[in-house]
Enzyme design. Structure first.
Site, PDB file in Angstrom:
ATOM      1  N   HIS A 122       3.937  -6.714  -5.357  1.00 35.94           N
ATOM      2  CA  HIS A 122       3.397  -5.155  -5.105  1.00 35.94           C
ATOM      3  C   HIS A 122       4.357  -4.153  -4.506  1.00 35.94           C
ATOM      4  CE1 HIS A 122       0.782  -2.151  -3.048  1.00 35.94           C
ATOM      5  NE2 HIS A 122      -0.148  -2.542  -3.715  1.00 35.94           N
ATOM      6  N   ASP A 198       3.345 -12.005   1.739  1.00 34.70           N
ATOM      7  CA  ASP A 198       2.390 -10.694   1.589  1.00 34.70           C
ATOM      8  C   ASP A 198       1.023 -11.440   1.283  1.00 34.70           C
ATOM      9  OD1 ASP A 198       1.066  -8.622   0.628  1.00 34.70           O
ATOM     10  OD2 ASP A 198       2.286  -7.986  -0.754  1.00 34.70           O
ATOM     11  N   GLN A 201      -3.631 -10.197  -0.426  1.00 32.42           N
ATOM     12  CA  GLN A 201      -4.977 -10.891  -1.072  1.00 32.42           C
ATOM     13  C   GLN A 201      -5.223 -12.213  -0.934  1.00 32.42           C
ATOM     14  OE1 GLN A 201      -6.483  -9.084  -3.268  1.00 32.42           O
ATOM     15  NE2 GLN A 201      -4.851  -7.057  -3.415  1.00 32.42           N
ATOM     16  N   LYS A 224      -9.199  -5.204   3.118  1.00 38.87           N
ATOM     17  CA  LYS A 224      -9.571  -5.735   1.870  1.00 38.87           C
ATOM     18  C   LYS A 224     -10.271  -7.153   2.310  1.00 38.87           C
ATOM     19  CE  LYS A 224      -5.049  -4.610  -0.287  1.00 38.87           C
ATOM     20  NZ  LYS A 224      -5.419  -3.594  -1.218  1.00 38.87           N
ATOM     21  N   CYS A 366       0.217  -0.471  -8.470  1.00 39.14           N
ATOM     22  CA  CYS A 366       1.420  -0.636  -7.516  1.00 39.14           C
ATOM     23  C   CYS A 366       2.590  -1.722  -7.870  1.00 39.14           C
ATOM     24  CB  CYS A 366       1.013  -0.418  -6.147  1.00 39.14           C
ATOM     25  SG  CYS A 366       0.112   0.896  -5.574  1.00 39.14           S
TER      26      CYS A 366
END
Ligand SMILES: Cc1ncc(COP(=O)(O)O)c(C=O)c1O
Length: 408
Positions: A122, A198, A201, A224, A366
């Site tokens: 991302h 990261d 998610q 999220k 993104c």
């Protein structure tokens, strides 16, 4: 098939749009919140709110207790060995990664050092490193993607030579790919590199344990994972955080300030300048509680079954007209389904789906380098969460069939 029946816990999902039941398939962008998160934040504001780490009156002490309690809950959720010191509240994943690049990066990276990223990252995990690379003359290297939409690790050991940091998504927000993170981390550590996950998610969808992942830094966002906007988390190993200078300056992050300088506060407050997102932390704590009471194993199982159902349903119904970008096996991926339908522009597709109450995202998500790799400028993306069920997937398929008729 689906074992989690929790739609009723989410007030927004009982709404109608364009006279239809809302079918929310954009949780990879931002999830919805259960009643308990809304109630907890409302209760906090009604009964407790005062600034934290300052007051010595009863409600201020209670605000402190609730804010720091949320930190402990979040730490427990990701298996942090020392949550009291290692969990830093930030604004979101983006800010957490910028904290690492600005603080750790500026102290530890010199001209010629390399940082290894991936083609499926991302922008939040690319732009901070591009900025630092320009400032410090760093080399950025990129792990590619194979035909099955997995990370191509065939040259990993070679690519790791001279690398100081591997910064890699733990689950792609476009492909759903879940890279073999622990294996990458082990090989990175053997090559002398640190590893940043990261996990924007990952944390919302899979059981997460920083020890098993083997990462040194982990970043994610509350919005999220059923929590509020405006708060994210950086977890890092305490020894690293102790060595890192503050990211932002101001109140709360200092121990002393003089005309000629300042000394920084202890962890974790050294990295929390200014009034923090207190109600948001309390809301995140409630979101963590909700996910824990559902069970992250159950969340993962539900999403895997539903993703499998969606991949089968859509492929059977639309055949060669549909191109799905991502691994075909639900065990290797999360519930993010990016697709191209014939030559229909993703924005047109998203608009037509909206008329049926189906909310999907269209755009580059993104991830411009990934879009270039895929040879498209944008995709439509349906993303699933614990509150979705087969009826939502069926509604998506029905709405796509209408788009088919409309675009001839
Ligand atoms: C993989 C990934 N990383 C980072 C981000 C950025 O998250 P935020 O906008 O909450 O900072 C996102 C958001 O979509 C994401 O999916």
């Amino acid at each position: 098939m689906s074992s989690i029946a929790c739609k009723a816990d989410f007030p927004l999902l009982s709404q109608q749009v364009h006279g239809r039941r809302i079918v929310y398939l954009d949780s990879a962008s931002s999830s919805q919140r259960p009643q308990v998160v809304l109630d907890t934040m409302d209760d906090y504001y009604r009964t407790t709110h005062a600034n934290v780490h300052r007051g010595i009156y009863a409600i201020a002490e209670e605000a402190d207790r609730r804010y720091e309690g949320a930190r402990m809950a979040v730490g427990g959720f990701i298996g942090a060995p020392d949550p009291e010191h290692e969990v830093i509240f930030t604004k979101n994943t983006t800010e957490a990664i910028n904290l690492v690049s600005s603080s750790w990066g500026r102290c530890n990276l010199r001209a010629g050092d390399a940082v290894l990223l991936t083609d499926m990252d991302h922008h939040s995990n690319i732009v901070p490193w591009l900025t630092l690379a320009e400032e410090r003359s760093l080399e950025l290297r990129w792990l590619g993607i194979d035909e099955q939409y997995r990370l191509d690790l065939s040259e990993l050991d070679h690519q790791l030579d001279g690398v100081k940091l591997v910064a890699c998504t733990a689950m792609s927000n476009v492909l759903g790919t879940i890279p073999p993170f622990a294996q990458i981390a082990e090989r990175a550590h053997s090559a002398g590199a640190l590893v940043l996950a990261d996990a924007a998610q990952l944390v919302p969808h899979l059981p997460t344990d920083v020890g098993s992942l083997g990462c040194d830094f982990l970043a994610f966002s509350a919005h999220k994972m059923l929590g509020p906007t405006g708060i994210g988390v950086l977890w890092a190993r305490r020894a690293l955080l102790e060595e890192m200078p503050p990211f932002l300056g101001g109140g709360g992050m200092i121990r002393d300030v003089r005309h000629d300088g300042f000394s920084a506060n202890v962890l974790p407050w050294k990295f929390e300048a200014g009034t923090p997102p207190i109600a948001e932390a309390v809301g995140l704590g409630a979101a963590v509680g909700y996910l824990e009471s559902t069970g992250m194993e159950a969340v993962r199982k539900h999403e895997m079954n539903l993703t499998s159902y969606a991949l089968d349903t859509l492929s059977e119904r639309f055949g060669e007209n549909l191109r799905i970008f991502g691994p075909p096996d639900a065990e290797e991926r999360g519930g993010v389904i990016s697709f191209a339908y014939r030559d229909v522009h993703p924005h047109d597709m998203a608009q037509v789906l909206d008329q049926s109450g189906v909310c999907v995202r269209a755009g580059h998500h993104c991830t411009k380098p990934l879009m270039r790799h895929l040879g498209v400028s944008a995709t439509a993306r349906a993303s699933l969460y614990l509150y979705n069920d087969e009826s939502d997937v069926d509604a998506l398929a029905e709405a796509m069939a209408k788009a088919d008729t409309l675009f001839g």
